[in-house]
Structure formats: C-alpha cells, structure tokens
Design a protein around this motif. Structure first.
Motif, PDB file in Angstrom:
ATOM      1  N   TRP A 219       0.844  -1.198   0.000  1.00  0.00           N
ATOM      2  CA  TRP A 219       0.000   0.000   0.000  1.00  0.00           C
ATOM      3  C   TRP A 219       0.874   1.240   0.000  1.00  0.00           C
TER       4      TRP A 219
ATOM      5  N   CYS B  57      -3.979   3.701  -0.883  1.00  0.00           N
ATOM      6  CA  CYS B  57      -4.463   2.630  -1.745  1.00  0.00           C
ATOM      7  C   CYS B  57      -3.451   1.511  -1.826  1.00  0.00           C
TER       8      CYS B  57
ATOM      9  N   TYR C 267     -10.491  -0.436  -3.939  1.00  0.00           N
ATOM     10  CA  TYR C 267     -11.825  -1.020  -3.872  1.00  0.00           C
ATOM     11  C   TYR C 267     -12.829   0.090  -4.152  1.00  0.00           C
TER      12      TYR C 267
ATOM     13  N   ALA D 133     -14.102   2.864  -1.551  1.00  0.00           N
ATOM     14  CA  ALA D 133     -13.485   2.722  -0.234  1.00  0.00           C
ATOM     15  C   ALA D 133     -12.559   3.887   0.067  1.00  0.00           C
TER      16      ALA D 133
ATOM     17  N   THR E 223      -7.603   1.133   0.931  1.00  0.00           N
ATOM     18  CA  THR E 223      -7.444  -0.190   0.331  1.00  0.00           C
ATOM     19  C   THR E 223      -6.007  -0.637   0.568  1.00  0.00           C
TER      20      THR E 223
ATOM     21  N   TYR F 256     -10.099  -3.548   3.013  1.00  0.00           N
ATOM     22  CA  TYR F 256     -10.538  -2.203   2.664  1.00  0.00           C
ATOM     23  C   TYR F 256     -11.523  -1.710   3.710  1.00  0.00           C
TER      24      TYR F 256
END
Length: 300
Positions: free
Chosen positions: A234, A243, A257, A260, A263, A278
């Motif tokens: 991430w 993310c 996602y 969201a 993620t 998520y």
C-alpha cells in the motif's frame, strides 16, 4: 489497524491525516474484480496471505483494539484457530503445504510480548528469535523459510528463519521498526521500514536492497511477492490516495476497492490473485480477494 500486521491504530491515524481524497491517484487503477470476504458477525476482517490453491488466512474481530482471532478460508469454508493463552492471533501467510505463519500477543493495553508461530492445522510451533521480547512471523515460502521481525515492542529488525537459524535482514537507513513481510520461492524478500510517519518499501536478495517506493507517495509498504516477482502493498500520497499497489518490472498500478477510503494489498499468490482489506469509514474493515492480475494490467 493491523494492515502493517503489527503497527497500532496510531499509525493509520497518521496515514489518515495524509489522505483527504481518493480521486487524485497519479497512476491509473488496475481493472480488477474484488470479491469481499467477511467473517459473519465480525466488524473487522483482513486477509493476509493466499497460496497457490487459493487457500487464504487472516484475522477477524469486533474492533481494531479488541480481541482478534485467526482463520483459514478454504473452498468457501471458514476454520477458526487461536494461539493458546493469547488475546490476538494474527496469521501472516500460508504456503502450498498449508503451513501457516503468524504471531500472537496480548490486547494493546496489556501488551508486553509477542510470539511467532507456525500452525499446521493441528499443532502450534512457537517461534522466538533469541532473547527478544517480540517475534512476529509474517511470511513463509514453500521451503519453509519464514520472514518477520523481532526485537522489543518499541524497536524491531527484520529476519529470515532458515533451517532453524535466524538471520537479521539489515534494511538500509535509520528506522524504528523494520519488517520482512514476504518471501517467494526464489528467495526474494520484501519488507518495510517505519520511522515517524514515513514508511519505505524494499526488495531484498542476498544482502542487496532495492527501493520499492510508489511515485509521489510519502509512505510505501511492501507486503507480499509472488514467484513472478510481482510485489504488492500500500501507499499514501499527501492530499491523495491511501491505496494498494502492484509492481512488476518497475511498473506500478494502483488498487482501489470501489468507493473505499482505504485499500490495502497484503499478499499475492503464484497465479496473481491479490488479497487484502478495505474500509469505507476507518471503523469497519473487510477482507478481499481479486481475480488474477496479468501482464496486460500493467502499463507498457
């Protein structure tokens, strides 16, 4: 939250301060299908590892600061397990022999130690690096090589455990925590160092290191690697995205996602299926698995 496997909710609060919107990612998101995997009745579910057969391991609970249990998800069936005498059981990975690696510890308000483990579905084998108060098992390959981190609750270094011997992974730079998070069957290790609000990702092989830093990100965590060398983790961009990512041959793609706020990609298997978690609100967390990622998903 445990999306760095060990770090406390404070870390994600630091991350959250960097994230105001998710629409400013500088790299086009991958076109993947996400399948949500939740433990029924749990407010928190995360998938941390997946093997070639698609068997997955993760943890679940009612909050990020309460008791957490481990599970195996195989062919649509959940099997739960807990390390004896501990409040939290956190599986980190599973190999093709169904050997699970992880760690167990107390609730955050009572924590004094952490112990790594191997679990074969019936018996736990304890992992402890020397006299260290904390040993965290985080990843495993088919040869039974385990990677993780060890030290105190306040400072750690990465390790590889090969044939019963612990070897320190000396990531470069200055840091408070260093984690060897994943290892593939070719002996490539991915890891992360953390100091203050900054995370740096690395790829390691035989004492040589290469940075894994998402372009423009202030934080990057490298968490998993498969035998094709695809790395997942991430990243956080100031005023931008928190993310997941996948990296292949120097090319990054972003994983989000739909809708969201956060993620996290935590693992990847040989076929390219990615697992992680998520959240829409930072309170409830959901596990996921994707369809296999392919070379066509990466930019030319």
């Amino acid at each position: 939250m445990r999306f760095l496997r060990k770090f406390t909710p404070l870390l994600l609060l630091c991350c959250a301060l960097l994230v105001l919107a998710q629409s400013d990612s500088i790299i086009t998101p991958a076109n993947l299908t996400f399948t949500t995997i939740d433990v029924p009745g749990a407010a928190v579910t995360e998938i941390n590892g997946i093997n070639t057969a698609g068997d997955m391991v993760g943890f679940y609970g009612q909050s990020t600061s309460g008791a957490l249990g481990g599970f195996l998800y195989r062919d649509g069936t959940l099997t739960f397990f807990d390390y004896p005498g501990q409040d939290e059981t956190i599986p980190g990975g599973i190999n093709d022999s169904s050997l699970i690696v992880g760690y167990a510890t107390q609730l955050p308000s009572q924590r004094t130690t952490a112990v790594g483990f191997l679990y074969d579905g019936a018996t736990f084998t304890t992992l402890k690096d020397g006299s260290n108060a904390a040993t965290y098992g985080l990843g495993i390959n088919n040869a039974g090589v385990v990677v993780g981190e060890a030290g105190s609750l306040f400072s750690t270094k990465g390790f590889e455990l090969v044939n019963g011997r612990y070897k320190t992974v000396n990531f470069p730079g200055s840091y408070t925590y260093a984690l060897a998070n994943g290892v593939n069957n070719n002996g490539l290790v991915v890891g992360t160092t953390f100091s203050g609000v900054f995370n740096f990702g690395y790829l390691a092989k035989n004492g040589r290191f290469r940075n894994v830093d998402f372009p423009g990100a202030e934080q990057t965590a490298a968490l998993g690697i498969n035998d094709s060398g695809i790395i997942v983790g991430w990243y956080a961009i100031p005023d931008g995205c928190l993310c997941g990512f996948a990296l292949r041959n120097g090319k990054f793609i972003s994983l989000m996602y739909p809708g969201a706020k956060y993620t996290f990609a935590t693992g990847i298997n040989r076929s390219g299926q990615i697992v992680g978690g998520y959240s829409f609100d930072g309170l409830a967390y959901h596990g996921f698995a994707t369809n296999p990622i392919t070379t066509a998903d990466f930019p030319e």
